[in-house]
Design a protein around this motif. Structure first.
Motif, mmCIF file in Angstrom:
data_model
loop_
_atom_site.group_PDB
_atom_site.id
_atom_site.type_symbol
_atom_site.label_atom_id
_atom_site.label_comp_id
_atom_site.label_asym_id
_atom_site.label_seq_id
_atom_site.Cartn_x
_atom_site.Cartn_y
_atom_site.Cartn_z
ATOM 1 N N GLN A 51 -3.334 1.318 -5.246
ATOM 2 C CA GLN A 51 -2.222 1.143 -6.485
ATOM 3 C C GLN A 51 -2.613 0.014 -7.403
ATOM 4 O OE1 GLN A 51 -0.375 3.958 -7.328
ATOM 5 N NE2 GLN A 51 -0.259 2.682 -9.049
ATOM 6 N N SER A 52 -3.114 -1.308 -6.539
ATOM 7 C CA SER A 52 -3.249 -2.414 -7.287
ATOM 8 C C SER A 52 -4.663 -2.369 -8.434
ATOM 9 C CB SER A 52 -3.486 -3.483 -6.452
ATOM 10 O OG SER A 52 -4.925 -3.659 -5.778
ATOM 11 N N ILE A 53 -5.588 -1.677 -7.817
ATOM 12 C CA ILE A 53 -6.461 -1.286 -8.800
ATOM 13 C C ILE A 53 -6.140 -0.473 -9.936
ATOM 14 C CG2 ILE A 53 -9.055 -0.206 -8.638
ATOM 15 C CD1 ILE A 53 -9.204 -0.487 -5.687
ATOM 16 N N ILE A 54 -5.455 0.839 -9.723
ATOM 17 C CA ILE A 54 -4.801 1.380 -10.800
ATOM 18 C C ILE A 54 -4.175 0.571 -11.687
ATOM 19 C CG2 ILE A 54 -3.335 3.229 -11.586
ATOM 20 C CD1 ILE A 54 -4.476 4.917 -8.704
ATOM 21 N N ASP A 55 -3.278 -0.364 -11.187
ATOM 22 C CA ASP A 55 -2.492 -1.151 -12.178
ATOM 23 C C ASP A 55 -3.072 -2.616 -12.826
ATOM 24 O OD1 ASP A 55 -0.558 0.583 -11.329
ATOM 25 O OD2 ASP A 55 0.548 -0.789 -9.911
ATOM 26 N N GLY A 56 -4.319 -2.607 -12.321
ATOM 27 C CA GLY A 56 -5.027 -3.612 -12.842
ATOM 28 C C GLY A 56 -4.662 -5.014 -12.233
ATOM 29 N N LYS A 57 -4.217 -4.912 -10.893
ATOM 30 C CA LYS A 57 -3.704 -6.129 -10.298
ATOM 31 C C LYS A 57 -4.563 -6.434 -8.920
ATOM 32 C CE LYS A 57 0.870 -6.301 -12.516
ATOM 33 N NZ LYS A 57 2.040 -5.472 -12.616
ATOM 34 N N LEU A 58 -5.751 -6.242 -8.808
ATOM 35 C CA LEU A 58 -6.179 -6.177 -7.538
ATOM 36 C C LEU A 58 -6.530 -7.703 -7.148
ATOM 37 C CD1 LEU A 58 -7.788 -5.088 -4.984
ATOM 38 C CD2 LEU A 58 -9.894 -5.305 -6.448
ATOM 39 N N ILE A 59 -6.494 -8.726 -8.093
ATOM 40 C CA ILE A 59 -6.550 -10.154 -7.814
ATOM 41 C C ILE A 59 -5.479 -10.502 -7.313
ATOM 42 C CG2 ILE A 59 -7.097 -12.367 -8.929
ATOM 43 C CD1 ILE A 59 -9.724 -10.618 -8.999
ATOM 44 N N GLU A 60 -4.390 -9.971 -7.814
ATOM 45 C CA GLU A 60 -3.147 -10.533 -7.398
ATOM 46 C C GLU A 60 -2.893 -10.101 -6.063
ATOM 47 O OE1 GLU A 60 -3.646 -9.580 -10.250
ATOM 48 O OE2 GLU A 60 -2.090 -10.267 -11.814
ATOM 49 N N PHE A 61 -3.443 -8.760 -5.791
ATOM 50 C CA PHE A 61 -2.962 -8.130 -4.394
ATOM 51 C C PHE A 61 -3.862 -9.026 -3.289
ATOM 52 C CE2 PHE A 61 -4.592 -5.487 -0.957
ATOM 53 C CZ PHE A 61 -3.363 -4.904 -0.717
ATOM 54 N N ILE A 62 -5.139 -9.338 -3.680
ATOM 55 C CA ILE A 62 -6.044 -9.970 -2.749
ATOM 56 C C ILE A 62 -5.436 -11.345 -2.426
ATOM 57 C CG2 ILE A 62 -8.106 -10.947 -2.358
ATOM 58 C CD1 ILE A 62 -8.325 -7.836 -2.604
ATOM 59 N N ASN A 63 -4.940 -12.074 -3.458
ATOM 60 C CA ASN A 63 -4.516 -13.656 -3.212
ATOM 61 C C ASN A 63 -3.442 -13.346 -2.231
ATOM 62 O OD1 ASN A 63 -6.285 -14.555 -4.821
ATOM 63 N ND2 ASN A 63 -5.066 -14.721 -6.695
ATOM 64 N N GLU A 64 -2.460 -12.260 -2.314
ATOM 65 C CA GLU A 64 -1.016 -12.279 -1.839
ATOM 66 C C GLU A 64 -1.491 -11.942 -0.397
ATOM 67 O OE1 GLU A 64 2.953 -12.403 -1.741
ATOM 68 O OE2 GLU A 64 1.210 -13.148 -3.262
ATOM 69 N N PHE A 65 -2.434 -10.952 -0.331
ATOM 70 C CA PHE A 65 -2.670 -10.312 1.044
ATOM 71 C C PHE A 65 -3.353 -11.374 2.184
ATOM 72 C CE2 PHE A 65 -6.177 -9.097 3.787
ATOM 73 C CZ PHE A 65 -5.548 -8.063 4.949
ATOM 74 N N LEU A 66 -4.309 -12.130 1.322
ATOM 75 C CA LEU A 66 -4.959 -13.150 2.278
ATOM 76 C C LEU A 66 -4.036 -14.365 2.441
ATOM 77 C CD1 LEU A 66 -8.629 -13.322 0.455
ATOM 78 C CD2 LEU A 66 -8.174 -12.363 2.777
#
Ligand code: PRF
Ligand code: ZN
Length: 381
Positions: free
Chosen positions: A358-373
């Motif tokens: 969903q983060s790829i679809i929303d253009g928010k992959l970077i935020e997702f990765i930062n948060e995950f890591l």
């Protein structure tokens, strides 16, 4: 037990539509004979036609649309002929979604010292009853045709990742020769997708040769094999990146045997669409749960005093109903503890992939990765 209707009737048994990308990462839909699969996807492993400790109806509740099974184990029992007679594994186990079968060679070689690989195929002495099984490319494909999975795998010659020199080259080239025999033997091209497996260890030249040879054979999807076998992390990532950069963009890529949460996140960013691994359920049987903050060892005595779920907000059966304290207590006493942790870990990985997608679809992959890591490594300072 009604036979399961196939939802797709087109002449191609796989359609892959990329909906959004971020650099190499992709969010896609893969249409298979038993329905749609959202990718990137984690595929739970039901080696012997059953998940260890989790029923198929629970897998359905978790939203799983694609499961993995192993040709070697199923060929041994109940056998390809029986499965063909009941109309395939879907009918036998009453699973209405998709199935992928691994070809068997890897399991034979990794399960035993008593296996021999020649140009003809793999010969293996069963650890169960000492009987010998021969698995030529033709046998693997025939059995996989009988099992009837939506995706079937080429028989590959797999050697340890860290093998170098002539044996690695031989294995990689033999995998291509076996692929041609697989293709010739494959009788259900209209409703089963045969995925070739890229080999070549961590040697960029051998990988490149394998990639070129397999891409020429024009399959509906490709697997990256021979990794996650004790190689250096940097070699692992470089090899995955080389493969995803070279494989066709309009076809799914499956990274075999990888299912550690950080790895599936990183490799999704490198452009992998499919993952499988026994790690989530195996580690659950040893009492370890996946959480946003990394691994949680529920056997540890600290858990006895935690009256909260494994993961706050998790919608799985275990987290909705039970505390860490109770699961800790159960571990020493009842099988069902392993079951609960398995369900949680599978749910964790399935949801992780959906959120990443969903983060790829929303253009928010970077935020997702930062948060995950940030969360995953929180406990390590
Ligand atoms: N080949 C097959 N199955 C596999 C692998 C492989 O290379 C791996 C990677 N080590 C996991 N499962 N056929
Ligand atoms: Zn949970």
């Amino acid at each position: 037990n009604q036979p399961h209707k196939k939802v797709k009737t087109n002449e191609t048994p796989l359609e892959f539509t990329v909906l959004a990308t971020h650099n190499f990462a992709r969010a896609s839909i893969m249409r298979l004979p038993h329905g749609e699969v959202l990718t990137p996807v984690y595929m739970p492993v039901g080696t012997k036609g059953a998940m260890k400790g989790v029923t198929y109806s629970e897998m359905d509740d978790l939203g799983c649309k694609l499961l993995l099974a192993n040709t070697y184990h199923l060929a041994y029992k109940p056998g390809g002929n029986l499965l063909e007679k009941v109309g395939g594994l879907h009918n036998f186990v009453n699973w209405k979604h998709n199935i992928l079968t691994d070809s068997g060679g890897f399991q034979m070689v990794s399960l035993s010292q008593l296996s021999e690989v020649t140009e003809e195929g793999v010969t293996f002495e069963s650890p169960y009853d000492k009987s010998t099984m021969h698995l030529r490319p033709e046998d693997s494909i025939h059995t996989q045709n009988q099992i009837g999975a939506d995706i079937i795998m080429a028989l590959d010659d797999v050697v340890r990742t860290t093998t170098v020199g002539p044996r690695m080259q031989e294995a990689s080239e033999r995998t291509t020769r076996w692929l041609d025999r697989d293709i010739a033997a494959h009788k259900r091209k209209h409703d089963q997708n045969l995925f070739p497996i890229v080999q070549g260890g961590i040697d960029p030249k051998l990988r490149e040769q394998s990639l070129n040879d397999l891409i020429q054979r024009e399959a509906n999807g490709y697997a990256i094999g021979g990794l996650a076998g004790g190689e250096d992390k940097v070699d692992f990532w470089k090899t995955v990146a080389q493969c995803t950069a070279t494989l066709p963009v309009n076809k799914p890529r499956y990274l075999m045997g990888v299912g550690y949460p950080v790895d599936v996140v990183v490799c999704s960013c490198l452009g992998v669409d499919m993952f499988d691994c026994v790690f989530s359920t195996r580690t659950a049987r040893f009492g370890t749960a996946f959480t946003d903050n990394g691994f949680l060892k529920l056997k540890n005595k600290e858990a006895a005093n935690v009256f909260e779920p494994i993961q706050k907000g998790c919608q799985c059966q275990a987290c909705k109903s039970y505390t860490q304290s109770y699961i800790h207590y159960l571990i020493a006493r009842e099988e069902v503890a392993c079951h609960l942790i398995s369900v949680h870990n599978l749910n964790y990985l399935i949801q992780l992939m959906l959120n990443l997608r969903q983060s790829i679809i929303d253009g928010k992959l970077i935020e997702f990765i930062n948060e995950f890591l940030k969360k995953w490594f929180k406990n390590e300072g």
